[in-house]
Design a protein around this motif. Structure first.
Motif, PDB file in Angstrom:
ATOM      1  N   GLU A  37      49.434  47.459  49.427  1.00  0.00           N
ATOM      2  CA  GLU A  37      49.556  48.549  48.455  1.00  0.00           C
ATOM      3  C   GLU A  37      49.218  48.065  47.045  1.00  0.00           C
ATOM      4  O   GLU A  37      48.521  48.748  46.300  1.00  0.00           O
ATOM      5  CB  GLU A  37      50.971  49.144  48.479  1.00  0.00           C
ATOM      6  CG  GLU A  37      51.305  49.891  49.752  1.00  0.00           C
ATOM      7  CD  GLU A  37      50.511  51.172  49.923  1.00  0.00           C
ATOM      8  OE1 GLU A  37      50.147  51.797  48.909  1.00  0.00           O
ATOM      9  OE2 GLU A  37      50.253  51.548  51.075  1.00  0.00           O
ATOM     10  N   HIS A  38      49.717  46.890  46.677  1.00  0.00           N
ATOM     11  CA  HIS A  38      49.458  46.346  45.343  1.00  0.00           C
ATOM     12  C   HIS A  38      47.957  46.187  45.110  1.00  0.00           C
ATOM     13  O   HIS A  38      47.417  46.663  44.102  1.00  0.00           O
ATOM     14  CB  HIS A  38      50.161  44.997  45.175  1.00  0.00           C
ATOM     15  CG  HIS A  38      49.735  44.249  43.956  1.00  0.00           C
ATOM     16  ND1 HIS A  38      50.168  44.570  42.692  1.00  0.00           N
ATOM     17  CD2 HIS A  38      48.880  43.198  43.802  1.00  0.00           C
ATOM     18  CE1 HIS A  38      49.618  43.755  41.811  1.00  0.00           C
ATOM     19  NE2 HIS A  38      48.832  42.908  42.455  1.00  0.00           N
ATOM     20  N   ASP A  41      46.010  49.504  45.076  1.00  0.00           N
ATOM     21  CA  ASP A  41      46.196  50.210  43.800  1.00  0.00           C
ATOM     22  C   ASP A  41      45.312  49.621  42.694  1.00  0.00           C
ATOM     23  O   ASP A  41      44.939  50.320  41.751  1.00  0.00           O
ATOM     24  CB  ASP A  41      47.661  50.173  43.368  1.00  0.00           C
ATOM     25  CG  ASP A  41      48.552  51.058  44.227  1.00  0.00           C
ATOM     26  OD1 ASP A  41      48.022  51.907  44.970  1.00  0.00           O
ATOM     27  OD2 ASP A  41      49.784  50.874  44.165  1.00  0.00           O
ATOM     28  N   ARG A  64      46.747  51.916  55.658  1.00  0.00           N
ATOM     29  CA  ARG A  64      46.192  52.163  54.327  1.00  0.00           C
ATOM     30  C   ARG A  64      44.718  52.562  54.448  1.00  0.00           C
ATOM     31  O   ARG A  64      44.254  53.465  53.799  1.00  0.00           O
ATOM     32  CB  ARG A  64      46.339  50.909  53.464  1.00  0.00           C
ATOM     33  CG  ARG A  64      45.708  51.031  52.093  1.00  0.00           C
ATOM     34  CD  ARG A  64      46.477  52.021  51.237  1.00  0.00           C
ATOM     35  NE  ARG A  64      45.790  52.240  49.980  1.00  0.00           N
ATOM     36  CZ  ARG A  64      46.389  52.419  48.841  1.00  0.00           C
ATOM     37  NH1 ARG A  64      47.708  52.410  48.771  1.00  0.00           N
ATOM     38  NH2 ARG A  64      45.707  52.624  47.756  1.00  0.00           N
TER      39      ARG A  64
END
Length: 71
Positions: A37-38, A41, A64
């Protein structure tokens, strides 16, 4: 926007016990999810898995990707 579409690869996903200090060793599926996720993003569009990663740690990467592809 004019110009090429750039595909940015995130860092390697590597499980615990890796002898390579250059790669972050994931501590489990929860950390793998946060890691993916990091970087997603920040613009990463794909990820590379190395040798010591488990199926459970790979799952967040696939989820994802599926979500991104459906947008």
């Amino acid at each position: 926007m004019a110009g090429p579409r750039v595909e940015v690869t995130g860092p390697y996903l590597e499980g615990a016990g890796s002898p390579f200090i250059q790669m972050h060793n994931l501590a489990g599926p929860d950390e793998a999810r946060r890691f993916v996720e990091h970087w997603a993003d920040l613009g990463a569009t794909s990820f590379k898995a190395y040798t010591n990663i488990t199926r459970a740690e790979l799952e967040p990467r696939s989820r994802r990707r599926t979500r991104s592809a459906s947008r």
